[in-house]
Design an enzyme around this catalytic site. Structure first.
Site, short mmCIF file in Angstrom:
data_model
loop_
_atom_site.label_atom_id
_atom_site.label_comp_id
_atom_site.label_asym_id
_atom_site.label_seq_id
_atom_site.Cartn_x
_atom_site.Cartn_y
_atom_site.Cartn_z
N ARG A 185 -1.73 -5.97 -8.51
CA ARG A 185 -0.61 -6.86 -8.24
C ARG A 185 -0.47 -7.94 -9.30
NH1 ARG A 185 -2.84 -8.07 -2.38
NH2 ARG A 185 -4.62 -8.11 -3.76
N HIS A 206 0.84 -1.21 0.00
CA HIS A 206 0.00 0.00 0.00
C HIS A 206 0.87 1.25 0.00
CE1 HIS A 206 -3.00 -2.71 2.32
NE2 HIS A 206 -3.55 -2.49 1.14
N LYS A 229 -17.64 -6.49 7.07
CA LYS A 229 -16.36 -7.18 7.27
C LYS A 229 -16.06 -7.26 8.76
CE LYS A 229 -13.66 -6.82 3.05
NZ LYS A 229 -12.37 -6.42 2.49
O1 PNS Z 1 -8.82 -2.89 0.24
P1 PNS Z 1 -10.06 -3.43 -0.44
O2 PNS Z 1 -10.88 -4.23 0.55
O3 PNS Z 1 -9.71 -4.21 -1.68
O4 PNS Z 1 -10.92 -2.17 -0.89
C1 PNS Z 1 -12.15 -2.33 -1.55
C2 PNS Z 1 -12.92 -0.99 -1.63
C3 PNS Z 1 -13.04 -0.36 -0.26
C4 PNS Z 1 -12.15 -0.05 -2.53
C5 PNS Z 1 -14.32 -1.28 -2.25
O5 PNS Z 1 -14.90 -2.34 -1.56
C6 PNS Z 1 -15.24 -0.08 -2.20
O6 PNS Z 1 -15.03 0.90 -2.89
N1 PNS Z 1 -16.29 -0.17 -1.36
C7 PNS Z 1 -17.24 0.91 -1.12
C8 PNS Z 1 -18.61 0.58 -1.71
C9 PNS Z 1 -18.66 0.95 -3.18
O7 PNS Z 1 -18.39 2.06 -3.57
N2 PNS Z 1 -19.07 -0.03 -4.03
C10 PNS Z 1 -19.16 0.19 -5.46
C11 PNS Z 1 -17.89 -0.18 -6.19
S1 PNS Z 1 -17.74 -1.94 -6.30
#
Ligand code: PNS
Length: 166
Positions: free
Chosen positions: A89, A16, A40
């Site tokens: 990645r 990150h 989660k």
């Molecule tokens: O670190 P992660 O868990 O891969 O991050 C995932 C994240 C937080 C970027 C994604 O789950 C997210 O944007 N969630 C918020 C809900 C949202 O906007 N959903 C629509 C896009 S799929």
């Protein structure tokens, strides 16, 4: 230009940090945004993760650390950001990330997703891998900042004391 780097960061890793450090070369401001996700079951609370990230980016003045809930694009609009920054990645990430980028595009045409290829040395690295190694007492100092390594070790020492390990 302002970029949001959204994620779970449970906990932040050198992978990150690699994306954040390279993001600051490209954008005026990078907002690292921790999702408050009720679905989660994270190891660290949002507050702990915010502190871990703030400590890790203290050398980067153009980085802000915040938390949000709801849709990432709504948060980005609220923060007047134009870009969602994500790391890639491997091919396995690509499928999920592309779907997320397309979904976000349908929700807001104003916001672009920008992918940075994770540096080679971190291409295997994830928060889950770090937690698994820490849980079984392996070395994680090369994977996460030292303050995060200490917190992980403490956390698992309390959860899985040596006397209980079979
Ligand atoms: O670190 P992660 O868990 O891969 O991050 C995932 C994240 C937080 C970027 C994604 O789950 C997210 O944007 N969630 C918020 C809900 C949202 O906007 N959903 C629509 C896009 S799929």
């Amino acid at each position: 230009m302002i970029a949001i780097y959204p994620g779970s960061f449970d906990p932040i890793t050198f992978g990150h940090l690699d994306i954040i450090e390279r993001g600051v070369q490209l954008f005026d401001r990078v907002i690292v945004a921790v999702l408050r996700n009720p679905n989660k079951n994270p190891l660290f609370s949002v507050q702990q993760r915010l502190e871990q990230i703030r400590h890790a980016v203290v050398h980067l003045p153009s980085v802000e650390v915040d938390s949000f809930d709801g849709l990432t694009v709504n948060y980005a609009q609220m923060r007047q950001a134009q870009v969602l920054l994500r790391g890639l990645r491997a091919v396995s990430d690509f499928e999920v990330e592309l779907q997320m980028a397309h979904t976000n595009k349908t929700l807001s045409t104003q916001i672009e997703t920008v992918f940075l290829a994770t540096s080679n040395e971190y291409s295997f690295l994830s928060s889950s891998v770090v937690k698994e190694i820490a849980r079984f007492g392996g070395s994680i100092e090369h994977l996460v900042p030292s303050h995060v390594a200490q917190e992980l070790q403490q956390c698992y020492a309390n959860k899985y004391p040596v006397s209980n390990q079979k």
